[in-house]
Design an enzyme around this catalytic site. Structure first.
Site, PDB file in Angstrom:
ATOM      1  N   PHE A  51      70.504 -29.033 -16.187  1.00  0.00           N
ATOM      2  CA  PHE A  51      69.948 -28.589 -14.912  1.00  0.00           C
ATOM      3  C   PHE A  51      70.488 -27.205 -14.580  1.00  0.00           C
ATOM      4  O   PHE A  51      71.695 -26.964 -14.689  1.00  0.00           O
ATOM      5  CB  PHE A  51      70.332 -29.568 -13.783  1.00  0.00           C
TER       6      PHE A  51
ATOM      7  N   CYS B  20      66.029 -20.234  -1.361  1.00  0.00           N
ATOM      8  CA  CYS B  20      64.741 -20.895  -1.191  1.00  0.00           C
ATOM      9  C   CYS B  20      63.906 -20.100  -0.180  1.00  0.00           C
ATOM     10  O   CYS B  20      64.471 -19.497   0.732  1.00  0.00           O
ATOM     11  CB  CYS B  20      64.925 -22.333  -0.705  1.00  0.00           C
TER      12      CYS B  20
ATOM     13  N   CYS C 289      60.716 -26.217   5.729  1.00  0.00           N
ATOM     14  CA  CYS C 289      61.165 -27.461   5.090  1.00  0.00           C
ATOM     15  C   CYS C 289      62.448 -27.894   5.805  1.00  0.00           C
ATOM     16  O   CYS C 289      63.420 -27.152   5.824  1.00  0.00           O
ATOM     17  CB  CYS C 289      61.423 -27.223   3.605  1.00  0.00           C
TER      18      CYS C 289
ATOM     19  N   CYS D 283      65.930 -30.885   3.607  1.00  0.00           N
ATOM     20  CA  CYS D 283      66.616 -30.567   2.350  1.00  0.00           C
ATOM     21  C   CYS D 283      68.026 -31.159   2.327  1.00  0.00           C
ATOM     22  O   CYS D 283      68.762 -31.082   3.311  1.00  0.00           O
ATOM     23  CB  CYS D 283      66.704 -29.050   2.213  1.00  0.00           C
ATOM     24  N   ASP D 284      68.415 -31.726   1.189  1.00  0.00           N
ATOM     25  CA  ASP D 284      69.774 -32.251   1.056  1.00  0.00           C
ATOM     26  C   ASP D 284      70.541 -31.527  -0.055  1.00  0.00           C
ATOM     27  O   ASP D 284      71.494 -32.062  -0.609  1.00  0.00           O
ATOM     28  CB  ASP D 284      69.744 -33.771   0.796  1.00  0.00           C
ATOM     29  N   THR D 285      70.103 -30.305  -0.369  1.00  0.00           N
ATOM     30  CA  THR D 285      70.691 -29.569  -1.494  1.00  0.00           C
ATOM     31  C   THR D 285      71.401 -28.316  -1.008  1.00  0.00           C
ATOM     32  O   THR D 285      70.859 -27.576  -0.185  1.00  0.00           O
ATOM     33  CB  THR D 285      69.575 -29.155  -2.480  1.00  0.00           C
TER      34      THR D 285
ATOM     35  N   GLU E 151      60.976 -27.549 -11.310  1.00  0.00           N
ATOM     36  CA  GLU E 151      60.684 -28.319 -10.093  1.00  0.00           C
ATOM     37  C   GLU E 151      60.552 -27.332  -8.946  1.00  0.00           C
ATOM     38  O   GLU E 151      61.544 -26.727  -8.520  1.00  0.00           O
ATOM     39  CB  GLU E 151      61.810 -29.313  -9.814  1.00  0.00           C
TER      40      GLU E 151
ATOM     41  N   HIS F  67      69.303 -41.381 -10.192  1.00  0.00           N
ATOM     42  CA  HIS F  67      70.681 -40.879 -10.275  1.00  0.00           C
ATOM     43  C   HIS F  67      71.519 -41.416  -9.121  1.00  0.00           C
ATOM     44  O   HIS F  67      72.722 -41.625  -9.262  1.00  0.00           O
ATOM     45  CB  HIS F  67      70.712 -39.355 -10.302  1.00  0.00           C
TER      46      HIS F  67
HETATM   47  S1  SF4 Z   1      63.903 -29.312  -0.329  1.00  0.00           S
HETATM   48 FE1  SF4 Z   1      65.389 -27.610  -0.125  1.00  0.00          FE
HETATM   49  S2  SF4 Z   1      65.098 -26.402  -1.971  1.00  0.00           S
HETATM   50 FE2  SF4 Z   1      63.256 -27.713  -1.777  1.00  0.00          FE
HETATM   51  S3  SF4 Z   1      61.769 -26.474  -0.612  1.00  0.00           S
HETATM   52 FE3  SF4 Z   1      62.933 -27.650   0.874  1.00  0.00          FE
HETATM   53  S4  SF4 Z   1      64.591 -26.257   1.527  1.00  0.00           S
HETATM   54 FE4  SF4 Z   1      63.764 -25.465  -0.393  1.00  0.00          FE
END
Ligand code: SF4
Length: 214
Positions: A24, A30, A45, A48-50, A117, A208
């Site tokens: 990965f 973003c 968005c 988001c959990d990243t 992705e 995961h």
């Molecule tokens: S989930 Fe996170 S990385 Fe994906 S589009 Fe939304 S803000 Fe961007």
């Protein structure tokens, strides 16, 4: 210049390639959220959990040239018996802010299949072997076809009906996980119910999280 938050070897957890050994590469940044909590409520968005800010994660960094990043990622693929095709997943953040044809070519030269992705708002460069689009909220899709669409469900302004006639080989619905526990269980049962009522869509689970690997 490529900015990479982190890179690691794992199994793909979700969608049509779930269970496949993968390198990965998480790019920084973003276009649908700044990544800062104070901006979340007004972002395109919101769930988001990243963490995709900076380059300070495991194997993260800045890379001047495609070949340098390709070599960096290739070093993460274990030297097995050479039977399996190496596989890299470019994710983010939004990987299509940075992924270009030069990096895809460099990964192919190293023998990798290349997966992406994306949130689908930016047109991809040519040469991608597995294109996964995961639409977010009301954001307009530039990419209307690919190998799989993986829709987090339920989402305001992103009902599955909006996407059912697009040109994807696989349609996956994945329960939204970034919610309080009680709500999370509701998301799971709502997703199962939707797939039962609309057989075009298959259930995608974040394996995961179930199996306990990253
Ligand atoms: S989930 Fe996170 S990385 Fe994906 S589009 Fe939304 S803000 Fe961007």
């Amino acid at each position: 210049m490529y900015s990479v938050k982190e890179a690691f070897y794992t199994l793909q957890g979700e969608g049509g390639q779930a269970g496949r050994a993968s390198v990965f590469c998480r790019f920084t940044g973003c276009n649908l959220w700044s990544g800062r909590e104070r901006d979340r409520a007004t972002a395109a968005c919101t769930f988001c959990d990243t963490d995709f800010l900076g380059t300070d994660g495991q194997n993260g960094g800045r890379f001047d040239k495609a070949e340098a990043l390709a070599a960096h990622l290739t070093a993460l693929w274990p030297d097995h018996d050479g039977v399996a095709t190496p596989y890299v997943v470019f994710t983010g953040g939004e990987p299509l802010l940075q992924l270009d044809e030069a990096l895809i070519v460099a990964m192919h030269r190293q023998g990798f299949e290349v997966a992406v992705e994306t949130n689908g708002t930016i047109m991809p460069p040519p040469g991608i072997d597995w294109l996964c689009v995961s639409p977010k909220g009301a954001s307009e899709l530039a990419v209307t076809g690919g190998d799989e669409i993986k829709l987090v469900y339920p989402q305001q302004d992103a009902a599955p009906e909006r996407f059912q006639r697009l040109d994807f080989r696989h349609f996956f619905l994945q329960p939204m996980d970034s919610a309080p526990l009680g709500k999370r269980e509701n998301h799971m049962s709502a997703t199962v119910a939707y797939c039962l009522a609309h057989p075009q869509w298959r259930l995608s689970l974040q394996t995961h999280k179930i199996a306990g690997f990253d």
